[in-house]
Design a protein around this motif. Structure first.
Motif, PDB file in Angstrom:
ATOM      1  N   LEU A   1       0.839  -1.195   0.000  1.00 53.94           N
ATOM      2  CA  LEU A   1       0.000   0.000   0.000  1.00 53.94           C
ATOM      3  C   LEU A   1       0.877   1.249   0.000  1.00 53.94           C
ATOM      4  O   LEU A   1       1.769   1.396   0.833  1.00 53.94           O
ATOM      5  CB  LEU A   1      -0.901   0.016   1.232  1.00 53.94           C
ATOM      6  CG  LEU A   1      -1.694  -1.270   1.498  1.00 53.94           C
ATOM      7  CD1 LEU A   1      -2.423  -1.163   2.835  1.00 53.94           C
ATOM      8  CD2 LEU A   1      -2.676  -1.540   0.369  1.00 53.94           C
TER       9      LEU A   1
ATOM     10  N   ALA B   1       0.168  -4.749   3.720  1.00 57.02           N
ATOM     11  CA  ALA B   1      -1.172  -5.020   4.240  1.00 57.02           C
ATOM     12  C   ALA B   1      -1.253  -6.349   4.980  1.00 57.02           C
ATOM     13  O   ALA B   1      -2.127  -6.544   5.831  1.00 57.02           O
ATOM     14  CB  ALA B   1      -2.183  -5.005   3.089  1.00 57.02           C
TER      15      ALA B   1
ATOM     16  N   GLY C   1       1.424  -5.440   8.315  1.00 56.12           N
ATOM     17  CA  GLY C   1       1.326  -4.154   8.997  1.00 56.12           C
ATOM     18  C   GLY C   1       2.625  -3.373   9.042  1.00 56.12           C
ATOM     19  O   GLY C   1       2.676  -2.266   9.593  1.00 56.12           O
TER      20      GLY C   1
ATOM     21  N   LEU D   1      -3.885   3.507   4.258  1.00 53.72           N
ATOM     22  CA  LEU D   1      -4.938   2.618   4.751  1.00 53.72           C
ATOM     23  C   LEU D   1      -6.335   3.079   4.363  1.00 53.72           C
ATOM     24  O   LEU D   1      -7.328   2.428   4.720  1.00 53.72           O
ATOM     25  CB  LEU D   1      -4.845   2.518   6.283  1.00 53.72           C
ATOM     26  CG  LEU D   1      -3.524   1.972   6.848  1.00 53.72           C
ATOM     27  CD1 LEU D   1      -3.561   1.974   8.371  1.00 53.72           C
ATOM     28  CD2 LEU D   1      -3.241   0.579   6.321  1.00 53.72           C
TER      29      LEU D   1
ATOM     30  N   PHE E   1      -9.187   0.803   3.151  1.00 44.71           N
ATOM     31  CA  PHE E   1      -9.815  -0.073   4.141  1.00 44.71           C
ATOM     32  C   PHE E   1     -10.815   0.684   5.009  1.00 44.71           C
ATOM     33  O   PHE E   1     -11.368   0.123   5.956  1.00 44.71           O
ATOM     34  CB  PHE E   1      -8.748  -0.712   5.034  1.00 44.71           C
ATOM     35  CG  PHE E   1      -7.819  -1.634   4.296  1.00 44.71           C
ATOM     36  CD1 PHE E   1      -8.125  -2.983   4.141  1.00 44.71           C
ATOM     37  CD2 PHE E   1      -6.653  -1.158   3.719  1.00 44.71           C
ATOM     38  CE1 PHE E   1      -7.271  -3.832   3.448  1.00 44.71           C
ATOM     39  CE2 PHE E   1      -5.798  -1.993   3.024  1.00 44.71           C
ATOM     40  CZ  PHE E   1      -6.108  -3.335   2.881  1.00 44.71           C
TER      41      PHE E   1
ATOM     42  N   VAL F   1     -10.036   3.299   6.869  1.00 43.64           N
ATOM     43  CA  VAL F   1      -9.369   3.879   8.032  1.00 43.64           C
ATOM     44  C   VAL F   1      -9.261   5.388   7.833  1.00 43.64           C
ATOM     45  O   VAL F   1      -8.691   5.858   6.843  1.00 43.64           O
ATOM     46  CB  VAL F   1      -7.961   3.271   8.228  1.00 43.64           C
ATOM     47  CG1 VAL F   1      -7.236   3.961   9.382  1.00 43.64           C
ATOM     48  CG2 VAL F   1      -8.066   1.773   8.475  1.00 43.64           C
TER      49      VAL F   1
ATOM     50  N   VAL G   1      -1.057  -1.196  12.931  1.00 41.83           N
ATOM     51  CA  VAL G   1      -1.490  -1.092  11.540  1.00 41.83           C
ATOM     52  C   VAL G   1      -2.197  -2.370  11.102  1.00 41.83           C
ATOM     53  O   VAL G   1      -3.259  -2.337  10.458  1.00 41.83           O
ATOM     54  CB  VAL G   1      -0.283  -0.788  10.628  1.00 41.83           C
ATOM     55  CG1 VAL G   1      -0.677  -0.874   9.157  1.00 41.83           C
ATOM     56  CG2 VAL G   1       0.288   0.586  10.948  1.00 41.83           C
ATOM     57  N   TRP G   2      -1.634  -3.517  11.444  1.00 44.94           N
ATOM     58  CA  TRP G   2      -2.238  -4.801  11.068  1.00 44.94           C
ATOM     59  C   TRP G   2      -3.639  -4.942  11.658  1.00 44.94           C
ATOM     60  O   TRP G   2      -4.578  -5.364  10.975  1.00 44.94           O
ATOM     61  CB  TRP G   2      -1.338  -5.940  11.540  1.00 44.94           C
ATOM     62  CG  TRP G   2      -1.857  -7.309  11.158  1.00 44.94           C
ATOM     63  CD1 TRP G   2      -1.708  -7.946   9.967  1.00 44.94           C
ATOM     64  CD2 TRP G   2      -2.630  -8.179  11.991  1.00 44.94           C
ATOM     65  NE1 TRP G   2      -2.323  -9.172   9.993  1.00 44.94           N
ATOM     66  CE2 TRP G   2      -2.902  -9.342  11.220  1.00 44.94           C
ATOM     67  CE3 TRP G   2      -3.114  -8.106  13.287  1.00 44.94           C
ATOM     68  CZ2 TRP G   2      -3.641 -10.404  11.731  1.00 44.94           C
ATOM     69  CZ3 TRP G   2      -3.862  -9.164  13.810  1.00 44.94           C
ATOM     70  CH2 TRP G   2      -4.108 -10.302  13.025  1.00 44.94           C
TER      71      TRP G   2
ATOM     72  N   VAL H   1      -6.076  -2.871   9.685  1.00 46.38           N
ATOM     73  CA  VAL H   1      -6.427  -3.510   8.414  1.00 46.38           C
ATOM     74  C   VAL H   1      -7.423  -4.640   8.653  1.00 46.38           C
ATOM     75  O   VAL H   1      -8.420  -4.788   7.933  1.00 46.38           O
ATOM     76  CB  VAL H   1      -5.165  -4.027   7.705  1.00 46.38           C
ATOM     77  CG1 VAL H   1      -5.539  -4.890   6.500  1.00 46.38           C
ATOM     78  CG2 VAL H   1      -4.277  -2.870   7.273  1.00 46.38           C
TER      79      VAL H   1
END
Length: 751
Positions: free
Chosen positions: A439, A615, A618, A726, A729, A731, A743-744, A747
């Protein structure tokens, strides 16, 4: 000789640092000194029931073991550092009755050897009666848990600016809460110092940011007159705001030295530093931003709850610095700010690079990105539509600060062009279209910050010796800024001599009658201007001597700063040089400056951060960071870029990695460099720096501060980049640090 200001000159300091020749406090401890180790609290909040020191007193080499009960009452209190803070929350040198954070000194153990002192400290037994801990800032504001008995108001500090904005007429209103986490300055050299008494005079060596600040503290604590205290600051292995002044553990050394009749030294371990040295940041930020669907921001509200830690330190005052910059670079018709600092049962919170300004920049820059997402407009375009007019300077903000100069649209345009912004957006769209797991995120930040917030109280003079050498004497206490290089550059440039003939002198309160802290990116523009002024005064003072040598009238003699000589106007073929003038003097000639700054200055710039986010794991990689930074006149490009590099590293560190963490019971979780992820070169790309110069009219050099600019700009840019990556997704916001785990999880929860 030609002018050297504005040209790259290698730092004079570096060879001795790189070859281990630096003179640090720990290297200067006198023979026969006693060594101090503090027994610190293992409880975040508890009443002290009993302290058993019997085994420690009997341990080999121990010279004394002391608790608060042993200390003179007039010396025991360590007051808050700023006026206006809640002085009912003053701490004591050693804990008295109650401990309020893990790491608070309870017992001082003094021995003839540091290892013996540490061994003796291990056998001290402290009996605690635990009380409820306090970590949550809102709980502190509600006073769910009270850290200070018999104090009605449990807040440390309050401030406000502007008026409550009206959002009813806004077409779009976005509300959000940001957590600006605590960070450790993590200086290579942790806190250290030693004290001794000499003929009724307290002599103290310290590794802090201001010899005179420390002197003032010691005078107040011990009730001494100025001539009764000498403070010496040798080389300092980093500070970044954390060693702004001496802490109780250091200030207490004077009492121990007097009690034992010998020098007393103290140096903390890394774990002690992580639990005792003030960290920075630590805010909850509630933002409301409103405007029109065509991207115009009409109203902005920022509310701040500041974590002060267990006792008022510098952080308690920092919401005022956030207040000064809370509207950033934008022309917002209606804006309001409210802040309160509250105590928690954690290490007293201090300052870290930027000290309140990165917090303000991150809040407004995240708010602008959220607003841009809501109106479905490119964040660069939203910024363009809301910048302050460069023709409107000086500009007074709702906070009452007066911006001196700036062209924010130009800075952003230069940064976007250098980053190939349109191409980056095209690549991002292509990756999203093909479902790439790599990403791409692009983050922007356009910032302004304030420097030289304290403008008075410094000292600078230039002294010409009869041998032709020149001493540049200042009250500055450098800890990485390059003063040993820049000060001679300024003096040599004015006088027209080789800078090798100029030596910088400072860090000793006997050398200068007054001084301020070296912090807030103030030194070049204030102390540097004072040296510039003092050098010009020296030229005027030696003109009569030069005239005598030339057998001419003083009115006819001119100084040639390029040639480094004096001659009769219109007759440069016959001249005298500085060495000849110096040899003709009866003794050293000294010129002291009385320059006063014209006010605070406001560096500005724009940063573009490019990240790749995996992604599936993370993991975030900072791929590029393009930075346009304008700090007025640049005195030495190498040092300028070095300061920008260091500042950006600090900003990236906050965005991606670093956080001072506590568990729900206020136990510290980041007590060493295994737990606290200090950023390294491995996590950083080569930054793409673009220098811009918009001189200020508020000092003689046209310079603004640069030591914190990189941090103020980079933090929000990197955070915005990760959130941008992100966006597919769903976010819209993610708090720092943007670790792989955080981050993970984002997602997974939005995917």
């Amino acid at each position: 000789m030609s002018s050297i200001l504005g040209h790259p000159v290698l730092r004079r300091e570096d060879p001795r640092f790189l070859t281990g020749q630096g003179e640090f406090v720990a290297n200067l401890v006198p023979p026969g000194a006693a060594h101090v180790v503090y027994v610190t609290s293992t409880e975040p909040h508890a009443r002290l029931l009993a302290v058993d020191v019997a085994d420690a007193v009997a341990a080999p080499g121990v010279l004394g073991v002391f608790t608060a009960a042993d200390v003179d009452p007039e010396v025991l209190v360590y007051p808050p550092p700023f006026p206006g803070m809640n002085d009912q929350m003053a701490r004591t040198m050693l804990a008295q009755e109650v401990v309020r954070y893990v790491g608070e000194p309870v017992v001082a153990v003094v021995a003839d050897d540091p290892v013996r002192a540490a061994d003796a400290a291990e056998v001290v037994v402290v009996d605690y009666d635990p009380r409820p801990p306090l970590v949550d800032l809102e709980a502190s504001l509600r006073q769910d848990v009270v850290l200070f008995d018999d104090i009605e108001d449990q807040t440390v500090y309050r401030c406000a600016a502007g008026e409550s904005p009206e959002f009813d007429d806004c077409e779009v209103v976005v509300r959000a809460r940001f957590h600006n986490q605590r960070m450790s300055a993590a200086p290579i050299e942790a806190r250290t110092g030693f004290s001794y008494w000499e003929g009724g005079r307290l002599v103290h060596h310290t590794a802090t940011q201001g010899s005179h600040n420390v002197k003032a503290s010691l005078m107040g604590i011990y009730g001494l007159d100025p001539e009764q205290v000498l403070v010496v600051t040798p080389d300092v292995g980093g500070s970044f705001g954390a060693k702004f002044r001496c802490y109780p553990e250091e200030a207490f050394l004077g009492w121990l030295a007097r009690r034992l009749g010998r020098p007393c030294a103290w140096a903390e371990t890394r774990t002690q530093s992580m639990t005792g040295l003030g960290s920075g940041r630590g805010q909850i930020q509630d933002v409301v931003v409103g405007g029109t669907r065509d991207g115009r921001i009409a109203a902005y509200q920022l509310g701040v709850i500041q974590d002060s830690g267990a006792y008022p330190l510098i952080a308690g005052f920092l919401p005022r610095m956030t207040m000064a910059m809370f509207t950033g670079v934008y022309d917002i018709a209606s804006a309001g700010y409210e802040a309160v600092s509250v105590p928690t049962s954690t290490t007293p919170n201090g300052a870290f690079r930027g000290a309140g300004r990165p917090e303000a920049s991150t809040a407004i820059e995240r708010a602008v990105d959220l607003f841009a997402a809501e109106v479905e407009m490119d964040p660069a375009e939203v910024r363009r539509r809301n910048f302050l007019d460069p023709e409107g300077f000086p500009h007074t903000t709702v906070s009452g600060v007066s911006y001196d100069s700036g062209d924010y649209a130009k800075a952003l345009a230069v940064a976007l062009e250098a980053a190939n912004y349109d191409d980056l957006r095209a690549e991002q769209a292509a990756r999203r279209a093909n479902g790439s797991a790599a990403l791409l995120g692009i983050g922007l930040s356009t910032y302004v910050e304030v420097t030289a917030t304290t403008g008075a109280g410094d000292f600078a003079s230039v002294e010409l010796g009869i041998d032709g050498t020149v001493r540049a004497v200042t009250s500055s206490t450098p800890h990485g800024q390059g003063h040993e290089t820049v000060w001679p550059m300024i003096v040599a440039d004015v006088l027209g001599i080789d800078m090798d003939r100029v030596v910088a002198v400072g860090g000793d309160t006997d050398c200068t009658p007054r001084g301020q802290v070296t912090g807030g990116s103030r030194s070049a523009q204030i102390v540097g201007s004072m040296l510039f002024d003092a050098s010009q005064r020296l030229v005027a003072q030696v003109l009569p001597t030069a005239a005598d040598l030339l057998e001419a009238s003083v009115a006819d003699v001119v100084h040639d700063s390029v040639g480094g000589c004096f001659h009769v106007a219109g007759t440069p073929a016959v001249s005298v040089r500085w060495a000849e003038v110096a040899a003709a003097l009866d003794g050293p000639m000294n010129a002291e400056s009385d320059f006063e700054t014209g006010g605070q200055t406001f560096p500005f710039g724009a940063h573009v951060a490019v990240v790749e986010v995996d992604a599936e794991t993370g993991r975030v990689e900072l791929v590029r960071l393009v930075a346009v930074d304008d700090a007025g006149t640049v005195l030495n490009p190498l040092i300028f870029e070095g300061q920008i590099h260091g500042g950006i590293a600090g900003g990236v560190a906050q965005a991606l990695l670093e956080e001072v963490a506590y568990d729900a019971d206020a136990n510290p979780l980041t007590t060493n460099f295994a737990d606290y992820a200090v950023i390294t070169a491995a996590e950083l790309p080569s930054f793409e720096l673009i220098r811009s110069e918009t001189p200020t009219d508020r000092n003689l050099l046209g310079a603004k501060g640069v030591g914190e600019s990189g941090t103020v700009g980079a933090t929000a840019a990197v955070q915005n980049a990760v959130v941008d990556a992100l966006a597919p997704f769903g976010v819209r916001h993610l708090d720092m640090p943007l670790t792989p785990e955080r981050v993970w999880k984002a997602v997974q929860s939005h995917g």
